[in-house]
Structures are given as structure tokens and as C-alpha cells.
Write a protein that holds these residues in place. Structure first.
Motif, PDB file in Angstrom:
ATOM      1  N   THR A   1     -26.609   7.154 -62.412  1.00  0.00           N
ATOM      2  CA  THR A   1     -27.888   7.722 -61.958  1.00  0.00           C
ATOM      3  C   THR A   1     -27.789   9.221 -61.690  1.00  0.00           C
ATOM      4  O   THR A   1     -28.732   9.973 -61.922  1.00  0.00           O
ATOM      5  CB  THR A   1     -28.349   6.990 -60.681  1.00  0.00           C
ATOM      6  N   PHE A   2     -26.652   9.620 -61.153  1.00  0.00           N
ATOM      7  CA  PHE A   2     -26.496  11.070 -60.901  1.00  0.00           C
ATOM      8  C   PHE A   2     -25.054  11.454 -61.129  1.00  0.00           C
ATOM      9  O   PHE A   2     -24.202  10.568 -61.317  1.00  0.00           O
ATOM     10  CB  PHE A   2     -26.949  11.441 -59.484  1.00  0.00           C
ATOM     11  N   THR A  17     -20.835   1.733 -51.456  1.00  0.00           N
ATOM     12  CA  THR A  17     -21.902   2.517 -50.825  1.00  0.00           C
ATOM     13  C   THR A  17     -23.006   2.761 -51.852  1.00  0.00           C
ATOM     14  O   THR A  17     -22.783   2.648 -53.058  1.00  0.00           O
ATOM     15  CB  THR A  17     -21.351   3.865 -50.354  1.00  0.00           C
ATOM     16  N   PRO A  18     -24.185   3.138 -51.377  1.00  0.00           N
ATOM     17  CA  PRO A  18     -25.248   3.480 -52.335  1.00  0.00           C
ATOM     18  C   PRO A  18     -24.787   4.555 -53.318  1.00  0.00           C
ATOM     19  O   PRO A  18     -25.098   4.473 -54.510  1.00  0.00           O
ATOM     20  CB  PRO A  18     -26.382   3.981 -51.423  1.00  0.00           C
ATOM     21  N   ALA A  19     -24.048   5.551 -52.826  1.00  0.00           N
ATOM     22  CA  ALA A  19     -23.607   6.626 -53.725  1.00  0.00           C
ATOM     23  C   ALA A  19     -22.711   6.068 -54.826  1.00  0.00           C
ATOM     24  O   ALA A  19     -22.842   6.439 -55.998  1.00  0.00           O
ATOM     25  CB  ALA A  19     -22.874   7.711 -52.931  1.00  0.00           C
ATOM     26  N   LEU A  40     -29.025   0.520 -52.692  1.00  0.00           N
ATOM     27  CA  LEU A  40     -28.923  -0.320 -51.491  1.00  0.00           C
ATOM     28  C   LEU A  40     -28.815  -1.789 -51.900  1.00  0.00           C
ATOM     29  O   LEU A  40     -29.441  -2.215 -52.873  1.00  0.00           O
ATOM     30  CB  LEU A  40     -30.142  -0.120 -50.590  1.00  0.00           C
ATOM     31  N   LEU A  51     -24.843   4.007 -57.311  1.00  0.00           N
ATOM     32  CA  LEU A  51     -25.642   4.851 -58.203  1.00  0.00           C
ATOM     33  C   LEU A  51     -24.751   5.604 -59.186  1.00  0.00           C
ATOM     34  O   LEU A  51     -25.117   5.799 -60.345  1.00  0.00           O
ATOM     35  CB  LEU A  51     -26.494   5.830 -57.378  1.00  0.00           C
ATOM     36  N   THR A  59     -32.009   2.685 -55.674  1.00  0.00           N
ATOM     37  CA  THR A  59     -31.519   3.339 -54.450  1.00  0.00           C
ATOM     38  C   THR A  59     -30.041   3.059 -54.191  1.00  0.00           C
ATOM     39  O   THR A  59     -29.432   3.704 -53.345  1.00  0.00           O
ATOM     40  CB  THR A  59     -32.296   2.833 -53.223  1.00  0.00           C
TER      41      THR A  59
END
Lengths: 813, 290
Positions: free
Chosen positions: A812-813, A802-804, A682, A807, A680
Motif C-alpha cells: 500500500t505504501f 501492526t497496521p504498518a 487493522l 499495509l 487500514t
């Protein structure tokens, strides 16, 4: 009273009572605890504030008081074509509508430059703009009405025609070849350029076994105070006197500014700073609305109140950070860091903030990088760049978090390159505790720091080896914990080298008046100020010990230019070190006077007497002679009984300015333990650790409060806080729903340990501790997150994390 | 930050409230807990001429279970969803969601009806209404009418409530014995609006999914039911393979918006993560709240 609890000065030194904390190389009379100094005494004002009896400017109501509201620019850069205020002037309750031209007739412009920053430039500023707006949210028209609601109603009726101009909303646009100019009078968008080159850097890099490098981005954020900025300005035409009730750290600075820019005699300007709901550097800068309010009370002849609401605060309070840094380090085969080469680019607002400028942060970044370490070469460049955003300036730990994160990321990388553990690589590179005095290649001189002692304390405090073992075990279960550490150097106790030499009328000295009241109690009026950190508490402790009375009978009064002597007040970690030494010297002077009067009464000599816990005693054997209350009674009411020629001076005024090292540097080290949810993005912050050395500790409770509060702000920057702008220069998260500040639930336990290395520049030996928590928290957190992500192949060099971004770093993306 | 001046009415009946709203010729707002409306008024994002306070209307209060349906009066506070035994028994998903709704001070004032009437797509309770196949009881010109959740949430902040109408109650089919539920949201701070959140209720018989409802919030303009995933799982055993397939199928159910903090691709990813975690819990925890 136990003789061993007395302060050192009340009896023969050296003091042999145990210090409350482990004492480092500076052990001696400095580090000893007195009856009050060195003790964890709670803040007397905390209870008052919790009981709801605080007196904040926000709550202040004066007879005949009016309220101001401002019409703000919706554009980041635009020409003002026309302003129609007719409907607003006719609206219910409105008493005054003022534009830039109206206030320019009263207020002289200001320019946010300092002489010692050679070549820096900045456009002149006025309370409200005449023809151009340069950031979105800039106040354009002031409305003054009987109530704030009526002022806001009328503000909606003002019509302003704007012609939009090209916007500079990011660093690359500002520095691009055909960049629109934020200030058309200048040839580029560079506010200030600076460089340091200690020489030999290229050769050191050429010969290095390893070169580690990275590019870092530090988000723009702001110091969210619980109480917003607030002022009530009250012009009394009958006396031609201006009183400003102002939620500020620096009443004397504003007395001077209001006096000079509005042409009012300094003696007729009074600035009162009552309880202030947090400041963190936010409330010592000139804000356009605040300067406008002075003009508004002059025009209205009535008190005018202005308190920005939270949305206004986000677009008008200073922002900070916003740096892009490229850095590399040359490392030898043994993990010795030979040289650092760094380039810092930072975007500020459309001009440099007055009177402390917007370049101090960048200046401190390039001077603090590498500061804990022995380097052979150092080179740095700094570009401070204008753009169409809210002004930036000094916010808690100015520049430190950036310098620390860059340095400590490079140190970790150097350790990895050479197979050295984080503790080992630091132990190999810090300036040894025995090598002082020392200097950094950037020009800072260090009296005495304690990096080795702090490193040695942090390891058991963290239970580091256990954390590493646990980390390895949990990895196998897919749980990704990370451990990060970060050493820092902190700038405190600034001399006039900080602002005075640059021409700013910002005092580096402080002043105190200490007096014995007729009942034998004590009042101390001092120029350092209180914003909740406990300044008044520690000043009271110092006066009590160095005068020789109990803390309960010492009343400390701050924050009123009409009451206390002139002084620098509270910023840059100077309250304890400079304000405290001022109080110490004043108390000692008063004690001398008290003993002189007592000696006259007792037919003794001052040298044969001492004052302990409010009693005059024989120095030799502690025998009780008379009470301080009796001395005061005689001096105030029966001076006729004193021997002829007795000079009973039971009030002293005293000033102190630091004059040794330009700054009292402190140091410390942080550890951060996190768990990253790799699915996530987080992060759970499990625990944070700090070992700090602020010199002599006056009140360990308050030092730890300072460190914990600072850590929380540093972790906020690391994970949450960021002022986000779009390409049109609009702040897109200017509310507390969207701008995330750290909350109690997300904050970890923070364990603190101390090393005490008093400065020899003062008798008190205290340095600052207010930046220590913020300085290295983000750096330690970033190292911890990267430690957690390392086996997954991710690396972050941008905060907030941040999580974004996490990731993204993991792909991840 | 001061609201524009407004008139204020506090009627005692639905009819009087409806009439007060009509008297303002459309320039009115109903207010219950005020946890969203009051900030909007203060920021002048909304400036109705009249506020009609629903707080004095008894017809909007009370929680009752009758004939298999739990009827929750619109004025029920969020805090009651945490503590009310009838809600815990018959709509356990609401009880599971309630701790994630903002903070205690907000839960003490905010009302379930207010939340569902506002229909913030990032809110927990509206999405749970959709998940539980609740029916909204709405009062309007023609008296009371019922709107199923599937027809109720129409677009961003748009529901079946017409101007002047009042959400009276939430009618929730009582959860059957043995219903498994799970709820989770991913938020950067406790109490914040979630980046993604979901609640699931399921009946698992003999190891296979007999019935399942999966609702998501913060994934689009309205709360969303993952109906493709529900269809895929119905009749299946909730094993690792089924959960992986369900995660893959979720993409067809979602069309999340793009924003700089949570890009659409990240939101899809987070929704898959949440779905996987919730289904794993459903598979392993018969008949208990999380």
C-alpha cells in the motif's frame, strides 16, 4: 453422597462415573471426576481480591520503613567517570545513598550461566555497576529516604559523568565483523551457540518435491503484570535475620540466593510471597535493584521498600522473544514434511539472566520446532547474542510461540504447495495418537500426545466448513476474513533435567505438610505458590478428595519459606502436575494415619475403614462409624483413652519429585478467525478456538481461565506488544500509553474444548496448562492473517502484525 | 513515580486564579480534569511550584444556547459531551466524537476546556473546534477576549492562550437544521490516540454540497482543516467521482510527520481512506448522526 461421585481411590476401581470432558486414550480411573477434582470450582481467593482485601507487597507498610529510588543510566553503553552524591545525601529525608562499590562490599557477584549449556558465557554481575553501564535504564545509584517522593527528589540531585561507548542495539551490529563488544573481556558478542543435527537433512532436501522457506522476525516484548515487582527487605540486626516480603513466584529460590550472595545463614533468611499481582515468569529472576535492596536494608538497619514504577518496569523487567529465524522444510509430493532446517538468532541483554539464564528460550525454540510432526530429518542452529538492552529471560510459554509460529507457517506452506487444506496437511503429518511413546528428532521424549484427537475436535468447535463457505461468500463483497490453525507441544512438569543438572539451586521437587486440626479440619502448607492462577484452589481440591473431606474445611497456605516445606514453587507449568501430586501423596499418607487412629478407637483395622466427606465409614458397606472431628478430639485432647501404643500422627510432611519422563509434554491446537481491513491494516479478531490436552483436569474452570489468559497474551504478542528501541539502544515506547497491551474490547470470544490424556508418571495424571494459550495463539493468528491476505498477494512473517506491516505487506505504501 | 512537591490553590473566581498564577511568577500550572497534567507531574515531565485548580470557578461551568451560539463552559466534562441534549442538538459533531475520547474513567474527569487548552494534535475535541469554526473565549489581563479556532491553534501544544490566561468557554455556532455529520478515527485499540481521525459537517442542498467543513487530527502539529478538499467539493454532487477526486486532493492539505509506527506515507493513505469513508456516509445519510 452418590457413590459415583467419590474419587476413584475411595472404592473399587475402575471408576465408571462419566468424566466431565471427552476422554481420550488415557481413559480410566485417572480421568474420573471426584467430589472436587475434575469439577469447575471457583477460586475462593478471587472474592477476597475483588473485595479489595488482597495483601500485596506494594501495599505493605512496616514500622520504620524506608523507601528506595534509583538513579538510572540514560545511556545504553557508557563508562562511569564520576558520581557526585553530595547534594543527594544532604537532601531532606535521605538516610542512605549507595553506589556500586558500597554494595559490592556486601554482595558477591553472580554469573548467569548453567553448566549443561556447554560453552555459554556471561559477565559477572553486581547489584549496581562499578564502572560501566550496559543498558539504558540500568540502575546506578540507590537513594533511601523516609518517603519515595523524597528519594526521587534526591535522585534528581545525583550527578553522574558518563563517557559514552559504542552501542550494540541490533542483531546485525552484534554479529558484524567489527562489532563493538558488549563485554570487553569476551572476544565476541555470542553468549551461546548450539546446534542439532539428526542427520540426512541435505539428502532429504535434495530429493524433496517441494521446499518451502521463509524468514521470521519475532518482536521483543515483556510480561506486563498488573502489580509491578515489589519487595520490602527487613534486616533485623538483633537476630541477624533477614525477612524479605517479595512479590515472587519462587520464594525458596530467593531465600537461597539472598543467603548465599549476602553471606547470611539460610535458616535466618525468610522470604514471604503474599498475594502477587500477576507474574508470568517476570518475577522469578534476579533483578539488580532487588538485590540492591537487600544490601540497603543491611546498611540502613531498617526495612526498605522498593516497587518499580511502570516506567522503571519497562526498562528493568525481563523482556522476552526477539528472535530472527530462517527456516525451510522439505516436502514430498503427497504433502509429507520430510525435514526441517532452521537457524535461530536471538538477541538478549548485555548478560545472561541469573539464575535461569537467557538461553533457555532459544534452546526451547530449536527443540520445539517441528515437535508435533513426524520428521525424517531435522537440523537447527542457535546463536544467542549479547546487546545493550534490558536483560531477557523466561516469560510465559518460553520459546513455544516462536517454535510454533515457524513450524505452523511451514506446515501451511507445505499444504499450499501440495493443494492440501490446513486440516488435511496436519492430519497427514502429526505423530499418530497410536504411535506413542515417541520422540522428536531434537531429543524430546513424548509419553503420550493426542494431536489427532485434538485436530478432530477443533474442526467442529470452529465450525470450520461453515467458516470457509462464509469466507468465500464475503470475499466477493471485498471482506477479507482469514482462518488459521496451529498445533503445539508444550513443556510441563520439569524434572531436575531442566535446571538442577546445570548446577542451579532450583528445586524440581515440592513438599507439603498436611495436618488435621483439633476440630477435624485440614491445613495444607505447600511449597507451590499462588499468583492468581488458582494453585491454592486445586491443591485444596486434591487434598479434599484424597483425604476424604469437603473442600470447605481445607485451608491451603503457600508462599512463606518459614512455613511451608522447601520446593520449586510455581513456574514452567509444574504447580498442578508436581505440586498436585505432592498434595495427593501427602493427603493419602495422612488418611492412612487417620484411619489407623480410628481403627484403634473402633477396634477395627485401617483396611476395613474409609474416610469419606469427613466421616470414618466401613469400607465394605459405607456404614457410618465416627467423624473425623471425633478422631481429632480424641487424639488431641483424650490421648489417654487411646489403646496403648497408638501412634496418632495427624500431621504429615511429604515430598515428591517427578522421576519418569524428563518433562510431561502436553499438546493442543488453536484456531483463529480474523477479519483484515485491507485499506487500514487493522485486524478484527473475530473468534479464537483452543483444543488442549493437559492430562487429567483438576478444575476445568481454572484450566479454561489459564488458556484464555494465555491466548490473550499470545494475541497481544501477535498484534500489539513490542519493545521498540532506536539505534542508540533507547527504549522508545516504555509506557503503557505507547506499549500496547491487549484490552478486553479487542479480545474475541475464546472457545475451548479438552482432550484428556493423563500422564502415567503420577497417580494424579495432571500436566500443565499455563503455556497452552500463549504457545500457539500468535501462530494461529499469523496463519489467519496470511489466509486473509493471500488473495491480495500479501504475506507476513513478522509479529506483532501492526497496521504498518500489514499495509507494507500489501504494497500500500 | 511521585510528583515533586507543589503548592496548591483553589480560587473561586477567574481574577483570583489569574492572581494566584501571577504570584507564582510563572512557575505555575492550571489544572482542571488533570487527565494529561497529573501523569506529566508524576513522571516529572512537568514540575510547577504551584498548581492552580480551576475546579471551583463557577464562571467556567455550564452549557447554554443563546442567539445561535452554543456556549460550553471550559469545565464541562467529556462525559457531558456524550449526554448533554444541547450539545447533541447544536454541536452534534462533538457528541459523535465523544465516544472515541479515551475511556469512561477519563471522560468522567477530563474537561473539554482542558483538552482544547492543551491542544494535543491527536485529540478529537480540539480538531472538532476547528471543524465547527468555534471561538475560544479566553480570560487574561484585559478581561475576556475571543479567538477564532483558525487563529487559536498555532503549533504543537501552542495556542493563542498566553501564560496565565484561562480558557473560559468554547463558543460554537449552532448547527443548521439538516446539517450532515460524520466522524471516524483509526486507532489500534478502542480509546487510544488515533493513527488518523476526522470529523465532517456538511450542508447538502439538491444533491450538491452547499457547505462543508472537514477537520483532521493526528496528521500534524495541530488540528488541520482540509480546505483544498472543502473548496473542491463545494457545489459538487457527492458522487463516487467527487469522492475519489477529494481523496486525491487531500495530499495538498496534509503534511504529516514521519514516525516508525505510522510513516508519513501511511498516514496520508489512512487519511484518504477515512475521508472516503466519511464522505460516503455524508452522501448517504442526510441529517443524522453516525
Amino acid at each position: 453422597m452418590n457413590i459415583f461421585d467419590r474419587p476413584a481411590h475411595t472404592r473399587g476401581s475402575p471408576m465408571d462415573a462419566p468424566a466431565p470432558h471427552q476422554s481420550h486414550a488415557g481413559a480410566g480411573p485417572h480421568a474420573a471426576a471426584g467430589p472436587h477434582v475434575g469439577r469447575p470450582m471457583p477460586r475462593p481467593n478471587a472474592k477476597r481480591l475483588l473485595a479489595g482485601r488482597g495483601k500485596y507487597v506494594t501495599d505493605l507498610v512496616l514500622p520504620r520503613m524506608l523507601h528506595a529510588a534509583f538513579v538510572r543510566s540514560p545511556y545504553a553503553h557508557a563508562r562511569i567517570v564520576a558520581i557526585d552524591t553530595e547534594a543527594a545525601r544532604a537532601a531532606p529525608g535521605v538516610r542512605l545513598v549507595a553506589t556500586g562499590a558500597d554494595l559490592a562490599r556486601l554482595c558477591t557477584p553472580w554469573v548467569g550461566t548453567l553448566d549443561h549449556f556447554a560453552g555459554m558465557k556471561s559477565a559477572p554481575q553486581l547489584p549496581l555497576p562499578l564502572d560501566t553501564v550496559v543498558w539504558s535504564g540500568q540502575a546506578v545509584v540507590a537513594i533511601v529516604a523516609e518517603t519515595r517522593a523524597e528519594a526521587e527528589d534526591a535522585a534528581e540531585l545525583v550527578e553522574i559523568a558518563f563517557d559514552e561507548l559504542p552501542v550494540v542495539a541490533d542483531l546485525d551490529t552484534a554479529l558484524g565483523p567489527d562489532a563493538p563488544l558488549v563485554t570487553p573481556d569476551f572476544s565476541d558478542n555470542i553468549c551461546f551457540h548450539s546446534a542439532i543435527d539428526a542427520g540426512g537433512v541435505d539428502a532429504l532436501f535434495a530429493a524433496a518435491a517441494h521446499v518451502v522457506e521463509d524468514e521470521f522476525v519475532f518482536g521483543r516484548h515483556t510480561g506486563v503484570t498488573l502489580e509491578p515487582r515489589a519487595l520490602v527487605a527487613d534486616w533485623d540486626p538483633s537476630e541477624e535475620k533477614l525477612t524479605v516480603h517479595h512479590g515472587t513466584q519462587t520464594p525458596f529460590q530467593f531465600q537461597d540466593l539472598y543467603s548465599r550472595h549476602y553471606g547470611i545463614h539460610e535458616s535466618r533468611v525468610r522470604v514471604v510471597a503474599p498475594d502477587v499481582g500477576g507474574s508470568f515468569g517476570v518475577k522469578l529472576h534476579v533483578y539488580h535493584e532487588d538485590m540492591a535492596v537487600i544490601g540497603l536494608t543491611l546498611l540502613a538497619g531498617r526495612p526498605v521498600k522498593y516497587v518499580p514504577d511502570r516506567l522503571e518496569a519497562f526498562v528493568s523487567d525481563i523482556h522476552a522473544r526477539d528472535h530472527r529465524v530462517s527456516a525451510r522444510a522439505a516436502v514430498d509430493a503427497d504433502g509429507r514434511i520430510l525435514a526441517i532446517d532452521v537457524k535461530d538468532e536471538t538477541s538478549i541483554g548485555a548478560f545472561s539472566t541469573y539464575p535461569r539464564t537467557s538461553v533457555v528460550e532459544g534452546n526451547q525454540v530449536i527443540r520445539l520446532i517441528g515437535a508435533p510432526y513426524r520428521l525424517e530429518g531435522y537440523r537447527a542452529s542457535l546463536d544467542v547474542v549479547f546487546q545493550n538492552k534490558t536483560q531477557t529471560s523466561q516469560y510465559r510459554a518460553v520459546g513455544h510461540p516462536i517454535a510454533c509460529a515457524v513450524t505452523e507457517h511451514l506446515v501451511e506452506a507445505a499444504g499450499r504447495a501440495c493443494g492440501l487444506d490446513p486440516f488435511a496437511v496436519r492430519a497427514r503429518n502429526v505423530i499418530p495418537d497410536t504411535a506413542y511413546p515417541a520422540a522428536s528428532l531434537s531429543g524430546y521424549r513424548f509419553e503420550k500426545l493426542s494431536h489427532e484427537a485434538c485436530l478432530a475436535s477443533l474442526r467442529p468447535l470452529m465450525d470450520y466448513d461453515r467458516l470457509r463457505a462464509e469466507q468465500a461468500m464475503l470475499r466477493e463483497k471485498g471482506i477479507h476474513r482469514g482462518i488459521g490453525i496451529a498445533a503445539f507441544v508444550e513443556i510441563t512438569n520439569p524434572t531436575p533435567a531442566f535446571y538442577g543438572v546445570g548446577g542451579a539451586r532450583i528445586s524440581a521437587q515440592d513438599g507439603a505438610i498436611v495436618k488435621i486440626t483439633p476440630s477435624g479440619e485440614v491445613r495444607c502448607l505447600i511449597s507451590v505458590t499462588e499468583q492468581g492462577q488458582g494453585t491454592e484452589t486445586i491443591i485444596g481440591q486434591i487434598v479434599a478428595d484424597y483425604l476424604g473431606v469437603s473442600r470447605e474445611i481445607v485451608k491451603v497456605i503457600t508462599g512463606d519459606t518459614e512455613v511451608t516445606p522447601h520446593g520449586g514453587a510455581t513456574w514452567a507449568c509444574r504447580g498442578a502436575g508436581i505440586g498436585g501430586e505432592t498434595a495427593l501423596q501427602a493427603a493419602r499418607k495422612l488418611k492412612h494415619n487417620v484411619l489407623a487412629v480410628a481403627a484403634a478407637i473402633l477396634q477395627s483395622t485401617p483396611d476395613a475403614l474409609d474416610l469419606i466427606d469427613g466421616q470414618v465409614v466401613e469400607r465394605a458397606n459405607g456404614a457410618l462409624r465416627m467423624s473425623l472431628a471425633e478422631v481429632a478430639r480424641i487424639a488431641y485432647f483424650r490421648s489417654d483413652t487411646l489403646p496403648a501404643g497408638t501412634d496418632a500422627q495427624l500431621t504429615v510432611a511429604h515430598h515428591f519429585a517427578p522421576s519418569g519422563y524428563p518433562f510431561a509434554f502436553t499438546n493442543g491446537i488453536h484456531g483463529c478467525h480474523v477479519e483484515v481491513d485491507a485499506e487500514t491494516g487493522l485486524v478484527k479478531i473475530l473468534k479464537h478456538f483452543v483444543v488442549e490436552d493437559c492430562g487429567r483436569i483438576i478444575n476445568p474452570l481454572l484450566v479454561e481461565e489459564q488458556v484464555r489468559g494465555g491466548v490473550v497474551q499470545g494475541l497481544g504478542a501477535a498484534f500489539l506488544e513490542e519493545c521498540r528501541y532506536d539505534e542508540a539502544g533507547q527504549l522508545t515506547n516504555g509506557s503503557l500509553a505507547d506499549y500496547l497491551v491487549p484490552m478486553a474490547v479487542e479480545m474475541p470470544d475464546i472457545l475451548i474444548d479438552h482432550v484428556e490424556t493423563p500422564t502415567r508418571d503420577t497417580e494424579l495424571g495432571a500436566k500443565g496448562c499455563g503455556e497452552a494459550g500463549t504457545a500457539a495463539a500468535a501462530a494461529a493468528a499469523m496463519n489467519a492473517v496470511n489466509d486473509a491476505l493471500a488473495p491480495l498477494g500479501g504475506r507476513l512473517t513478522q509479529i506483532p502484525m501492526t497496521p504498518a506491516r500489514i499495509l507494507k505487506a500489501l504494497g500500500t505504501f | 513515580m511521585k510528583a515533586r512537591a507543589f503548592a496548591y490553590a483553589r480560587p473561586r473566581t477567574l481574577e483570583a486564579a489569574h492572581a494566584a498564577f501571577a504570584d507564582a511568577e510563572g512557575d505555575a500550572s492550571y489544572i482542571s480534569g488533570g487527565q494529561s497534567l497529573v501523569p506529566a507531574l508524576a513522571m516529572r515531565l512537568q514540575a510547577p511550584a504551584c498548581l492552580v485548580d480551576l475546579g471551583g470557578i463557577d464562571a467556567l461551568k455550564g452549557i447554554a444556547f443563546d442567539d445561535g451560539v452554543l456556549r460550553i463552559g471550559a469545565l464541562t466534562r467529556h462525559a457531558q459531551a456524550l449526554s448533554d441534549p444541547l450539545i447533541a442538538r447544536h454541536a452534534p459533531l462533538l457528541t459523535a466524537a465523544a465516544p472515541f475520547v479515551a475511556h469512561p474513567a477519563i471522560r468522567n474527569r477530563g474537561t473539554l476546556g482542558g483538552s482544547v487548552a492543551l491542544a494535543d494534535p491527536a485529540s478529537e475535541f480540539p480538531a472538532m473546534m476547528l471543524t465547527m469554526d468555534a471561538t475560544m473565549e479566553i480570560f487574561g489581563t484585559d478581561g475576556l477576549r475571543d479567538v477564532p479556532a483558525a487563529d487559536y491553534f498555532q503549533d504543537l501544544y501552542q495556542t493563542a492562550i498566553e501564560p496565565g490566561e484561562i480558557l473560559v468557554a468554547l463558543k460554537i455556532p449552532g448547527a443548521a437544521p439538516g446539517t450532515r455529520i460524520a466522524f471516524e478515527e483509526l486507532a489500534r485499540r478502542r480509546g487510544d490516540y488515533a493513527m488518523v481521525g476526522s470529523g465532517i459537517m456538511a450542508q447538502v442542498d439538491d444533491g450538491a454540497v452547499a457547505q462543508i467543513a472537514i477537520g483532521f487530527f493526528s496528521v500534524g502539529a495541530t488540528p488541520v482543516r482540509a480546505r483544498a478538499v472543502e473548496a473542491l467539493l463545494t457545489g459538487r454532487a457527492l458522487d463516487a467521482a467527487a469522492i475519489t477526486e477529494a481523496q486525491a486532493a487531500l495530499d495538498d492539505d496534509l503534511d504529516p510527520p514521519d514516525d516508525t509506527q505510522v510513516p508519513a506515507a501511511m498516514r496520508r493513505h489512512l487519511a484518504r481512506v477515512v475521508l472516503g469513508r466519511l464522505l460516503t456516509r455524508i452522501a448517504g445519510t442526510p441529517g443524522e448522526a453516525p
